[in-house]
Design a protein around this motif. Structure first.
Motif, PDB file in Angstrom:
ATOM      1  N   LEU A  27       0.815  -1.222   0.000  1.00  8.71           N
ATOM      2  CA  LEU A  27       0.000   0.000   0.000  1.00  8.71           C
ATOM      3  C   LEU A  27       0.845   1.265   0.000  1.00  8.71           C
ATOM      4  CD1 LEU A  27      -2.615  -1.039   2.720  1.00  8.71           C
ATOM      5  CD2 LEU A  27      -3.115  -0.688   0.299  1.00  8.71           C
ATOM      6  N   GLY A  28       2.028   1.157   0.544  1.00  5.49           N
ATOM      7  CA  GLY A  28       2.868   2.349   0.639  1.00  5.49           C
ATOM      8  C   GLY A  28       4.281   1.961   1.036  1.00  5.49           C
ATOM      9  N   THR A  31      10.582   6.004   4.125  1.00  2.00           N
ATOM     10  CA  THR A  31      11.832   5.891   4.870  1.00  2.00           C
ATOM     11  C   THR A  31      11.684   4.936   6.048  1.00  2.00           C
ATOM     12  OG1 THR A  31      11.085   7.921   5.898  1.00  2.00           O
ATOM     13  CG2 THR A  31      12.890   8.115   4.326  1.00  2.00           C
ATOM     14  N   PHE A  32      10.467   4.870   6.622  1.00  2.57           N
ATOM     15  CA  PHE A  32      10.186   4.049   7.808  1.00  2.57           C
ATOM     16  C   PHE A  32      10.157   2.550   7.517  1.00  2.57           C
ATOM     17  CE2 PHE A  32       6.439   4.568   5.389  1.00  2.57           C
ATOM     18  CZ  PHE A  32       5.789   3.363   5.495  1.00  2.57           C
ATOM     19  N   VAL A  35       4.175  -0.504   3.989  1.00  2.43           N
ATOM     20  CA  VAL A  35       2.814  -0.757   4.464  1.00  2.43           C
ATOM     21  C   VAL A  35       2.185  -1.788   3.534  1.00  2.43           C
ATOM     22  CG1 VAL A  35       0.540   0.215   4.981  1.00  2.43           C
ATOM     23  CG2 VAL A  35       2.585   1.580   5.415  1.00  2.43           C
ATOM     24  N   ALA A  48      -4.223  -3.066   7.262  1.00  4.27           N
ATOM     25  CA  ALA A  48      -2.977  -2.482   6.760  1.00  4.27           C
ATOM     26  C   ALA A  48      -1.902  -2.732   7.804  1.00  4.27           C
ATOM     27  CB  ALA A  48      -3.155  -0.989   6.520  1.00  4.27           C
ATOM     28  N   LYS A  50       1.939  -1.842   8.922  1.00  5.50           N
ATOM     29  CA  LYS A  50       3.134  -1.010   8.742  1.00  5.50           C
ATOM     30  C   LYS A  50       4.310  -1.817   9.272  1.00  5.50           C
ATOM     31  CE  LYS A  50       4.408   3.883   9.514  1.00  5.50           C
ATOM     32  NZ  LYS A  50       3.898   5.210   9.912  1.00  5.50           N
ATOM     33  N   PHE A 101      -3.263  -1.697  11.309  1.00  3.28           N
ATOM     34  CA  PHE A 101      -4.293  -0.652  11.347  1.00  3.28           C
ATOM     35  C   PHE A 101      -5.511  -1.111  10.564  1.00  3.28           C
ATOM     36  CE2 PHE A 101      -0.166   1.581  11.260  1.00  3.28           C
ATOM     37  CZ  PHE A 101      -0.281   2.425  12.349  1.00  3.28           C
ATOM     38  N   GLU A 102      -6.653  -0.509  10.846  1.00  5.66           N
ATOM     39  CA  GLU A 102      -7.815  -0.712   9.979  1.00  5.66           C
ATOM     40  C   GLU A 102      -7.407  -0.274   8.573  1.00  5.66           C
ATOM     41  OE1 GLU A 102     -11.009   2.190  10.222  1.00  5.66           O
ATOM     42  OE2 GLU A 102      -9.735   3.519  11.408  1.00  5.66           O
ATOM     43  N   LEU A 104      -7.741   1.524   5.053  1.00 12.74           N
ATOM     44  CA  LEU A 104      -8.432   2.706   4.535  1.00 12.74           C
ATOM     45  C   LEU A 104      -8.153   2.830   3.041  1.00 12.74           C
ATOM     46  CD1 LEU A 104      -7.447   5.002   7.525  1.00 12.74           C
ATOM     47  CD2 LEU A 104      -9.759   4.171   7.044  1.00 12.74           C
ATOM     48  N   GLU A 152      -1.399  13.762   2.171  1.00 10.87           N
ATOM     49  CA  GLU A 152      -0.962  12.352   2.078  1.00 10.87           C
ATOM     50  C   GLU A 152      -1.261  11.576   3.354  1.00 10.87           C
ATOM     51  OE1 GLU A 152       0.704  14.978   1.105  1.00 10.87           O
ATOM     52  OE2 GLU A 152       2.174  14.521  -0.459  1.00 10.87           O
ATOM     53  N   ASN A 153      -1.395  12.275   4.467  1.00  3.64           N
ATOM     54  CA  ASN A 153      -1.630  11.595   5.743  1.00  3.64           C
ATOM     55  C   ASN A 153      -3.093  11.667   6.184  1.00  3.64           C
ATOM     56  OD1 ASN A 153       0.950  10.629   6.054  1.00  3.64           O
ATOM     57  ND2 ASN A 153       1.676  12.428   7.162  1.00  3.64           N
ATOM     58  N   LEU A 155      -6.587   9.903   5.001  1.00  7.16           N
ATOM     59  CA  LEU A 155      -7.079   8.843   4.127  1.00  7.16           C
ATOM     60  C   LEU A 155      -8.599   8.807   4.110  1.00  7.16           C
ATOM     61  CD1 LEU A 155      -4.157   8.108   3.966  1.00  7.16           C
ATOM     62  CD2 LEU A 155      -4.685   5.753   4.598  1.00  7.16           C
ATOM     63  N   ILE A 168      -3.972   9.633   9.642  1.00  9.64           N
ATOM     64  CA  ILE A 168      -3.019   8.537   9.891  1.00  9.64           C
ATOM     65  C   ILE A 168      -1.632   9.118  10.173  1.00  9.64           C
ATOM     66  CG2 ILE A 168      -4.269   6.965   8.356  1.00  9.64           C
ATOM     67  CD1 ILE A 168      -1.624   7.305   6.493  1.00  9.64           C
ATOM     68  N   ASP A 169      -0.676   8.248  10.329  1.00 10.29           N
ATOM     69  CA  ASP A 169       0.751   8.581  10.415  1.00 10.29           C
ATOM     70  C   ASP A 169       1.119   9.455  11.621  1.00 10.29           C
ATOM     71  OD1 ASP A 169       3.404   8.810   9.936  1.00 10.29           O
ATOM     72  OD2 ASP A 169       3.238   9.810   7.999  1.00 10.29           O
TER      73      ASP A 169
HETATM   74  P1  ATP Z   1       7.324   8.498   5.852  1.00 15.78           P
HETATM   75  O1  ATP Z   1       7.088   9.444   7.005  1.00 15.78           O
HETATM   76  O2  ATP Z   1       8.670   7.918   5.790  1.00 15.78           O
HETATM   77  O3  ATP Z   1       6.841   9.063   4.542  1.00 15.78           O
HETATM   78  P2  ATP Z   1       5.061   7.428   6.751  1.00 15.78           P
HETATM   79  O4  ATP Z   1       5.314   7.638   8.194  1.00 15.78           O
HETATM   80  O5  ATP Z   1       4.457   8.546   5.978  1.00 15.78           O
HETATM   81  O6  ATP Z   1       6.386   7.223   6.086  1.00 15.78           O
HETATM   82  P3  ATP Z   1       2.484   6.280   6.697  1.00 15.78           P
HETATM   83  O7  ATP Z   1       2.031   7.633   6.279  1.00 15.78           O
HETATM   84  O8  ATP Z   1       1.964   5.792   7.983  1.00 15.78           O
HETATM   85  O9  ATP Z   1       4.066   6.171   6.650  1.00 15.78           O
HETATM   86  O10 ATP Z   1       2.087   5.247   5.566  1.00 15.78           O
HETATM   87  C1  ATP Z   1       2.631   5.389   4.245  1.00 15.78           C
HETATM   88  C2  ATP Z   1       1.525   5.213   3.216  1.00 15.78           C
HETATM   89  O11 ATP Z   1       0.939   3.900   3.338  1.00 15.78           O
HETATM   90  C3  ATP Z   1       0.354   6.171   3.362  1.00 15.78           C
HETATM   91  O12 ATP Z   1       0.568   7.409   2.732  1.00 15.78           O
HETATM   92  C4  ATP Z   1      -0.778   5.392   2.714  1.00 15.78           C
HETATM   93  O13 ATP Z   1      -0.747   5.533   1.308  1.00 15.78           O
HETATM   94  C5  ATP Z   1      -0.448   3.955   3.086  1.00 15.78           C
HETATM   95  N1  ATP Z   1      -1.199   3.598   4.303  1.00 15.78           N
HETATM   96  C6  ATP Z   1      -0.812   3.810   5.577  1.00 15.78           C
HETATM   97  N2  ATP Z   1      -1.749   3.398   6.456  1.00 15.78           N
HETATM   98  C7  ATP Z   1      -2.767   2.913   5.715  1.00 15.78           C
HETATM   99  C8  ATP Z   1      -4.054   2.338   6.042  1.00 15.78           C
HETATM  100  N3  ATP Z   1      -4.460   2.208   7.312  1.00 15.78           N
HETATM  101  N4  ATP Z   1      -4.837   1.938   5.023  1.00 15.78           N
HETATM  102  C9  ATP Z   1      -4.440   2.091   3.728  1.00 15.78           C
HETATM  103  N5  ATP Z   1      -3.261   2.630   3.365  1.00 15.78           N
HETATM  104  C10 ATP Z   1      -2.418   3.030   4.335  1.00 15.78           C
END
Ligand code: ATP
Ligand code: MG
Ligand code: MG
Length: 398
Positions: A27-28, A31-32, A35, A48, A50, A101-102, A104, A152-153, A155, A168-169
């Motif tokens: 899904l994604g 750097t972390f 997903v 989902a 991570k 996570f649930e 989305l 982006e954060n 959803l 999220i995030d």
């Molecule tokens: P970084 O900070 O390194 O960019 P991140 O901390 O942004 O990583 P997240 O934002 O938690 O990581 O997740 C990255 C991507 O994964 C999100 O932008 C989204 O597209 C997808 N994602 C995360 N959580 C979910 C979820 N619960 N359902 C669907 N997609 C998800």
């Protein structure tokens, strides 16, 4: 690298509960870590997951994400009413911390993109704004700063109708009063106090929120800056005025961007800052270049930036009937007034989530005059004992 090698039908296992998560899709990535979309056969549903890189710094950051989300979910939003993602489980699998996570749907940036960067209708902007604000209200009550609020954060949940968004995030989030990091927030959404190196609070999320609301309407970022100096110039030009003097006096990075001119400086010749009196003036591009010994990367859009009022008023209409345009004009005036309370230089004057929630742009009351929020009674700061199990899921890590 330190990512787990994933493939379809790879199984992630919580060794304590024996719960199995079958990887079906990615899904994604960031750097972390990664997903993954995973199948849980017992519940006949997807989640989902991570999967954090096998690295101490990311592990620690993800532990904070888990503990803050636990506080938010369990203590402040037990009935899942406040548009914050639900954390379901966490464990260590093959030396990787995994958080489930649930599941989305697409994020708001993807939604804007799908709409060819044309911006969303005012009805949708109002609906999403109410929901984001609802989440910010809960986060403020919990004393939690998100620190990376951006499209982006946020959803979209596809499981409900009408559409619902969720924040999220929380991987960059922190507790108010325990602000350790100074390099936070994504640049377009970065608040003046973070930019200047001034103590920050939950008000920085309100600044980002204002930038997001504008972007949802415009389809393009309000401050698409390609450097911090460009960001500051854009803020000053679009908003008029500049950060207040007491903030400039105390901030760590003021001298990077401003010149102290001693006595009160009148920015009369500077049309962007007309009427502002200050002991500081922002550096000219030439002064900044000379000081930095390098060219600032000035955005190609820089010279196109206009006053907030003009940007919103001149945006092309999607309506055609005379009646509809008249109504939309009034809503746009309300939108500008709403944004003014959010993208406010002074964090002390910037509206709180509660104050913003009563604005006519959101309540739908007729907009007749600039909104004056009720003063907020200061709350006693919350202190949670935030702790994480450092050996989750029975796995052994490092
Ligand atoms: P970084 O900070 O390194 O960019 P991140 O901390 O942004 O990583 P997240 O934002 O938690 O990581 O997740 C990255 C991507 O994964 C999100 O932008 C989204 O597209 C997808 N994602 C995360 N959580 C979910 C979820 N619960 N359902 C669907 N997609 C998800
Ligand atoms: Mg993210
Ligand atoms: Mg993040």
């Amino acid at each position: 690298d330190s990512n787990l090698i994933l493939y379809v039908n790879f199984v992630l296992v919580n060794m304590v509960s024996k719960q199995r998560y079958i990887v079906k899709d990615l899904l994604g990535q960031g750097t972390f870590g990664q997903v993954a979309k995973c199948w849980v056969s017992e519940n006949n549903s997807y989640v989902a997951v991570k999967i954090i890189k096998n690295d101490p710094a990311y592990y620690r950051q993800a532990s904070v994400e888990i503990s803050l989300l636990h506080v938010l979910n369990r203590k402040f939003d037990p009935d899942d009413e406040h548009h914050i993602v639900r954390i379901l489980d966490y464990f260590v699998c093959q030396r990787h911390l995994c958080i489930t996570f649930e599941i989305l749907g697409p994020n708001l940036f993807e939604l804007i993109k799908m709409n060819n960067y044309k911006g969303l209708s005012l009805n949708i902007v109002q609906m999403f704004s109410r929901q984001i604000l609802n989440a910010l209200m809960v986060m403020k009550d919990a004393g939690i700063i998100h620190c990376d609020l951006k499209p982006e954060n946020i959803l979209i949940s596809t499981s409900v109708k009408p559409p619902e968004i969720k924040i999220i995030d929380f991987g960059s989030a922190c507790m108010e009063g325990q602000t350790i990091y100074s390099y936070i927030q994504s640049r377009y959404y970065r608040s003046p106090e973070v930019l200047l190196g001034y103590p920050y609070t939950t008000a920085i999320d309100m600044w980002s929120f204002g930038c997001i609301v504008a972007e949802l309407f415009l389809g393009l970022p309000l401050f698409p800056a390609d450097s911090e100096f460009d960001l500051l110039k854009r803020m000053i030009e679009t908003l008029g005025g500049q950060p207040p003097d007491d903030q400039l006096r105390d901030a760590k990075n003021t001298s990077k961007f401003f010149k102290h001119v001693g006595s009160i400086y009148r920015l009369e010749d500077d049309k962007a800052c007309k009427g502002v009196t200050s002991a500081y003036r922002v550096l000219t591009v030439e002064e900044f270049e000379a000081r930095e010994l390098k060219r600032p990367e000035m955005g190609k859009h820089y010279f196109n930036c206009a006053k907030l009022e003009e940007i919103i008023a001149n945006y092309p209409y999607r309506k055609n009937s005379h009646e509809e345009i008249k109504k939309e004009n009034l809503t746009r005036l309300a939108l500008v007034d709403f944004l003014r309370g959010l993208v406010e230089f002074d964090p002390g004057k910037r509206w709180s989530p509660l104050q913003a929630s009563h604005h006519p742009f959101l309540t739908g009351e007729p907009f007749t005059c600039p909104y004056e929020p009720q003063p907020e009674t200061p709350r006693i700061p919350v202190i949670h004992t935030v702790s994480v199990d450092h050996n989750p899921g029975g796995g052994h890590w490092l």
